[in-house]
Design an enzyme around this catalytic site. Sequence first.
Site, PDB file in Angstrom:
ATOM      1  N   SER A 141       0.830  -1.207   0.000  1.00 30.03           N
ATOM      2  CA  SER A 141       0.000   0.000   0.000  1.00 30.03           C
ATOM      3  C   SER A 141       0.868   1.262   0.000  1.00 30.03           C
ATOM      4  O   SER A 141       1.639   1.465  -0.928  1.00 30.03           O
ATOM      5  CB  SER A 141      -0.968  -0.047   1.193  1.00 30.03           C
ATOM      6  OG  SER A 141      -2.034   0.852   1.025  1.00 30.03           O
ATOM      7  N   ASP A 163      -9.638  -6.462  -3.169  1.00 32.15           N
ATOM      8  CA  ASP A 163      -9.111  -5.311  -2.423  1.00 32.15           C
ATOM      9  C   ASP A 163     -10.223  -4.297  -2.187  1.00 32.15           C
ATOM     10  O   ASP A 163     -10.847  -3.808  -3.133  1.00 32.15           O
ATOM     11  CB  ASP A 163      -7.965  -4.672  -3.207  1.00 32.15           C
ATOM     12  CG  ASP A 163      -7.139  -3.706  -2.375  1.00 32.15           C
ATOM     13  OD1 ASP A 163      -7.677  -3.107  -1.431  1.00 32.15           O
ATOM     14  OD2 ASP A 163      -5.948  -3.555  -2.686  1.00 32.15           O
ATOM     15  N   HIS A 194      -7.069  -6.367   0.804  1.00 33.42           N
ATOM     16  CA  HIS A 194      -6.038  -5.339   0.688  1.00 33.42           C
ATOM     17  C   HIS A 194      -4.687  -5.830   1.198  1.00 33.42           C
ATOM     18  O   HIS A 194      -3.662  -5.685   0.521  1.00 33.42           O
ATOM     19  CB  HIS A 194      -6.464  -4.072   1.436  1.00 33.42           C
ATOM     20  CG  HIS A 194      -5.494  -2.941   1.285  1.00 33.42           C
ATOM     21  ND1 HIS A 194      -5.173  -2.407   0.048  1.00 33.42           N
ATOM     22  CD2 HIS A 194      -4.762  -2.256   2.208  1.00 33.42           C
ATOM     23  CE1 HIS A 194      -4.295  -1.429   0.213  1.00 33.42           C
ATOM     24  NE2 HIS A 194      -4.024  -1.326   1.504  1.00 33.42           N
TER      25      HIS A 194
END
Length: 250
Positions: A91, A191, A221
Amino acid sequence: MNNQSLFYESGERAVLLFHAFTSTPRDVISLARALERANYTVYAPVFSGHGTSNLDDLFNYSIEDWIKDGEEALAFLKDKGYEEIAVFGLSLGGVVATHLLLNEEAAIGGGTFSAPVTTTYDHHVTENFLSWYKTVKRTKGYERDELAGLMSKAEIELKEMFANLKTFVSKMEEEYPTLDKKIFIGQGEKDELIEPDTARIFRESLSQAEVSIKLYEDGEHVITTGSVGKELQTHVLTFLSTLNWDGGDN
């Protein structure tokens, strides 16, 4: 070194792992251990403002600070004698890893896991963060009026933070066609924060890179943990074996 950082000094080949926004290296501890078992030295630092007992600490920092953290992490490994380093990030950490791949010769390859590295789509981090933030503040005993004020301030801070992040990513996008290293892209197809199609767009923008992309059908995610994380470990280890360590072919 922050006591939540991970540093497993093992083999002569080093890997740098960056965690996600609001989290700590616990995101990547399973991957770090798998890499250590495979004789890689692994360093996973804590981003500024993260890993504290106060969520508001996050608002004192920005993407520029986290990029600096990444550069300092790379320098830490170089100071330890590692001249060629693979860099990955989950991320937010993927944005930092991508910056290093674009700008640091010592970053010989690496990639991203569920990372907002294109500006095509808006992410859903703000609403998820605010819901979590509200829950945490409630458990700390804040009254409704005070909580409303905190929420309003947090929303403003987040919007500014992510606007800066998007501007930063947009500048990186201009450089993607120049990147000629080996790149790994991992993306969960379920996600809930990052549009999964981001991975495809990122791959297509890397016109000179040798790209390995893995899509995880059941991945949400955080694809670095659980059963999907086990798959990811195998794929990352395979990818690492293809890098030109010490300038040679493997």
